[in-house]
Design an enzyme around this catalytic site. Structure first.
Site, short mmCIF file in Angstrom:
data_model
loop_
_atom_site.label_atom_id
_atom_site.label_comp_id
_atom_site.label_asym_id
_atom_site.label_seq_id
_atom_site.Cartn_x
_atom_site.Cartn_y
_atom_site.Cartn_z
CD GLU A 77 49.56 39.74 27.67
OE1 GLU A 77 49.10 40.84 27.97
OE2 GLU A 77 49.25 39.14 26.65
CB CYS A 121 35.80 38.22 37.19
SG CYS A 121 36.69 37.04 38.18
CB CYS A 173 34.43 36.47 41.16
SG CYS A 173 36.21 36.70 41.21
CG HIS A 184 31.48 40.50 39.24
ND1 HIS A 184 31.58 41.81 39.63
CD2 HIS A 184 32.75 40.03 39.19
CE1 HIS A 184 32.86 42.13 39.80
NE2 HIS A 184 33.59 41.05 39.55
NE ARG A 230 39.30 34.86 44.17
CZ ARG A 230 38.31 34.05 43.90
NH1 ARG A 230 37.08 34.51 43.88
NH2 ARG A 230 38.52 32.78 43.64
CB SER A 233 41.62 41.82 43.84
OG SER A 233 41.48 40.45 44.12
CB CYS A 263 40.85 37.95 42.29
SG CYS A 263 39.61 37.76 41.05
CB CYS A 308 40.45 40.19 35.66
SG CYS A 308 39.52 39.80 37.11
#
Lengths: 201, 519
Positions: free
Chosen positions: B13, B60, B63, B67, B431, B454, B498, B501
């Site tokens: 998507e 995510c 990551c 987090h 990242r 990101s 990234c 998500c």
């Protein structure tokens, strides 16, 4: 595996059990490193993998389901894994898995709550080059297991048509109402696999 | 003039869309659009603050570990614990975050970036016994290139032999990723979404068995990093050395630092970290990190204009899809009003400029090999090299950390939940700069904001019209073939984007024959 046992997310908010503030510290607790399998010996033969994002309502149905299953299934042959949104389940699935059962939201545009079952071969494998980690999807992950000759002998997807994919923790009534039916389906799948394995012996 | 859309994320998507305008084969303008609304913070409002660490990990899939650390540092600071975490807890957090970074960077190079430079199809001509390569060969024979295609053709420069060798390493790297993730679970309990990192420390205990089990995997990974990963990055750089001058971007880097080497200083911007905090620009001028200088702008984002120019601790998420002039769900964070890039390059460049001897050696040896100045780090290859070197830097530091662990001693400290508090957690994820902010009222979350890497790198223009880092890195790029804009793919991928998500719905298309509707 230890980390499959903790498929349930610990929450402090209402509706969830409130764990002790002080975490377990007793030396008697099992050491997960000792339970990490590095060889294929004694691995579970069946893996049930729930995929999805718990924060996006119906998108998280796979995770809701494995959390439910974790308290029902006690078969030592079965690994139940909450893969969350982790797109690369290569490292989560044992080498010698006979049957991988993936539970995920599947969108075909049918009525919300519609339940599907298909073998992995039916999923379109054409994929774009991954520009981001998140693009490594279910099919790529399985391909990578094949590259390592570690693919499960058989893979089925049990899918549920989502209704609402939006921020929130709860499932839509259409999907929620199907959970017990899907659980039954997975248990049936497990039973059939076990039976087939018995026969093969 | 023509418009190109670099949107290879078709399968899921298209959460990241990059549109460039070219004129005479040069990129004149670029727009980076985050196509997914990230209002996950809204879910946290009204919840027990201790829930944050569990929920944000679910933002995510790639990551979650970063987090979990950012959220926990955030809660530690809100609960007044930032300087009270037992050393065992601090070190185990470092080990968990280190394992995640190692697995992630190996994955990024081999499984996402290398395919831009390595021609996998050359394996079709392989005649040897390597099971991995034969497995790839089988795939190619069947026309099932799976994760490898379609690719942007037209600029594969490596020799057949190096193409084949690197493809063998691609397969080997899959194995190594698994090792890194296993390492993480030794103390993290579970991957993804570890259960161990909590405010107050970690819930796992230190045992000699765990240390040994960790070290055993770490040694194997260090061997892979030294003898495979770094040589491969250098081999690619050798042949594509023009990419030391391509994709420079905004020329400003921002690092929050990571891997706490001391626990006694409650100020995350000042405490000693393995990779240091700060800013650096192409002229190698450095600055200290001051989080008060971070503001988020929304003029070109689908949010109400009243929420522009706010500090993340006062951040608001007021969606207004379709707003005139807006083209992204991503806000535009700015530091001191200027555009900053984040990522491993930022941390390594800041640490390099501080004169830290290990990092200075590592970076100087790469630069001297290519007879390049430090300015060359601000490039596509600079980003890949920094990622490889940070992997070595942390992996080489981890055995020492394991030795500092004290079996049997606590890794956690108890605490009281405050009635009202503010918190901030800053750490570099794989990242780049990841910040979490919390406001607690009546023991509940009143506001929670995350500014993720990101968002820094792939953000749209700000209120002053300054394009974001990736947009700037694309503008001015020469494109050889507009039907095959491999240069653009290489630039965007060097940032390790990234944005796609969170959504992993399977969409069966094409062959749907075998789908059985069960009910």
């Amino acid at each position: 595996m230890e980390y499959t046992k903790s498929a349930k997310t610990i929450c402090h908010s209402e509706g969830a059990k409130r764990p002790k503030t002080r975490p377990e510290r007793s030396e008697g607790t099992r050491d997960p490193s000792l339970l990490l399998r590095v060889t294929s010996e004694g691995s579970s033969k069946i893996t049930v993998l729930g995929i999805g994002n718990l924060l996006l309502k119906d998108e998280g149905v796979g995770v809701h389901l494995v959390q439910k299953l974790a308290s029902i299934v006690s078969d030592a042959n079965v690994n139940i894994i909450d893969a969350g949104t982790y797109p690369d389940f290569l490292s989560l699935v044992d080498d010698s898995t006979d049957k991988l059962i993936i539970i995920d939201a599947v969108k075909t545009g049918d009525k919300p709550g519609t339940i599907y079952r298909f073998s992995f071969d039916d999923v379109d494998l054409d994929s774009a080059p991954p520009i981001s980690l998140h693009d490594i999807g279910v099919s790529d992950s399985l391909k990578m297991t094949a590259l390592l000759n570690r693919q499960p002998k058989s893979t089925v997807v049990i899918g549920i048509e989502p209704k609402t994919i939006d921020f929130g923790l709860e499932l839509s009534p259409e999907v929620e109402g199907k959970l017990s039916e899907i659980v039954k389906l997975v248990l049936q799948e497990i039973e059939e696999t076990n039976r087939a394995m018995e026969v093969n012996k | 003039m023509s418009k190109l859309i670099v949107d290879p994320v078709t399968r899921i998507e298209g959460h990241l869309k990059i549109e460039v305008i070219t004129e005479n084969g040069v990129v004149k303008d670029a727009h980076s659009s985050g196509m997914m609304f990230r209002g996950i913070e809204l879910i946290l409002r009204g919840r027990d603050p201790r829930d944050a660490q569990r929920y944000v990990q679910r933002i995510c899939g790639v990551c979650p570990t970063s987090h979990s650390i950012a959220a926990t540092l955030n809660l530690d600071s809100a609960f007044g614990l930032a300087d009270k975490i037992p050393d065992n807890g601090r070190i185990i957090r470092n080990l968990i975050l280190g394992a995640a970074h190692i697995a992630d960077h190996i994955l990024h190079f081999y499984h996402l970036a290398a395919l831009d430079y390595v021609d996998v199809t050359k394996v079709a001509g392989y005649n040897g016994n390597d099971p991995g390569l034969n497995s790839v060969k089988e795939f190619i024979k069947r026309g099932e290139l799976g994760p490898f295609v379609p690719r942007y053709e037209g600029d594969y420069r490596l020799s057949d032999q190096i193409n084949i060798e690197t493809t063998a390493h691609y397969v080997k790297a899959l194995e190594m990723r698994r090792k890194g993730q296993e390492m993480l679970t030794i103390f993290g309990g579970k991957m993804p979404h570890n259960m161990a990192v909590v405010p107050g420390g970690v819930t796992s205990t230190v045992t000699v068995d765990k240390i040994a089990s960790f070290l055993w995997r770490l040694n194997e990974l260090r061997d892979f990093i030294d003898s495979v990963y770094i040589p491969d990055v250098l081999a690619v750089a050798e042949v594509y050395s023009d990419y030391f001058e391509i994709g420079t971007g905004c020329g400003n880097l921002l690092s929050y630092g990571l891997w706490d080497l001391e626990g006694g200083n409650p100020d995350y911007t000042k405490r000693k970290r393995l990779v240091k905090q700060g800013t650096i620009s192409t002229d190698l001028k450095t600055g200290t990190l001051d989080p008060n200088k971070i503001l988020e702008y929304v003029k070109h984002s689908w949010y109400d204009d009243s929420s522009t120019g706010k500090h993340p601790s006062k951040g608001m998420t007021e969606p207004e899809y379709g707003k005139k002039g807006a083209y992204s769900w991503s806000k535009a964070p700015r530091y001191d009003g200027k555009v900053y890039e984040v990522g491993p390059l930022a941390g390594m460049a800041v640490t390099y400029a501080s004169g830290e001897p290990t990092v200075k050696n590592l970076i100087d040896s790469v630069l001297s090999r290519f007879k390049a100045s430090p300015k060359a780090l601000f490039s596509v290859l600079g980003r890949h090299a920094a990622r490889a070197l940070i992997t070595k830097y942390v992996a080489d530091s981890m055995p020492g950390w394991l030795l500092q662990l004290k079996p049997g001693e606590p890794a956690y400290i108890d605490y009281e939940l405050p009635n009202e508090a503010m918190g901030m957690g800053l750490v570099d994820g794989a990242r780049g700069a990841l910040g979490h902010w919390i406001e607690i009222k009546d023991k509940k979350i009143a506001n929670y904001q995350c500014v993720v890497p990101s968002t820094w790198n792939l953000c749209p223009r700000d209120d002053k019209g300054q394009p974001g880092p990736v947009e700037q890195a694309l503008i001015g790029t020469k494109i050889k073939d507009e039907n095959n804009p491999f240069e653009l793919g290489r630039i965007v991928r060097s940032f390790d984007p990234c944005l796609a998500c969170a959504i992993h719905v399977i969409t069966p298309k094409g062959r749907t024959l075998g789908i059985h509707k069960v009910c």
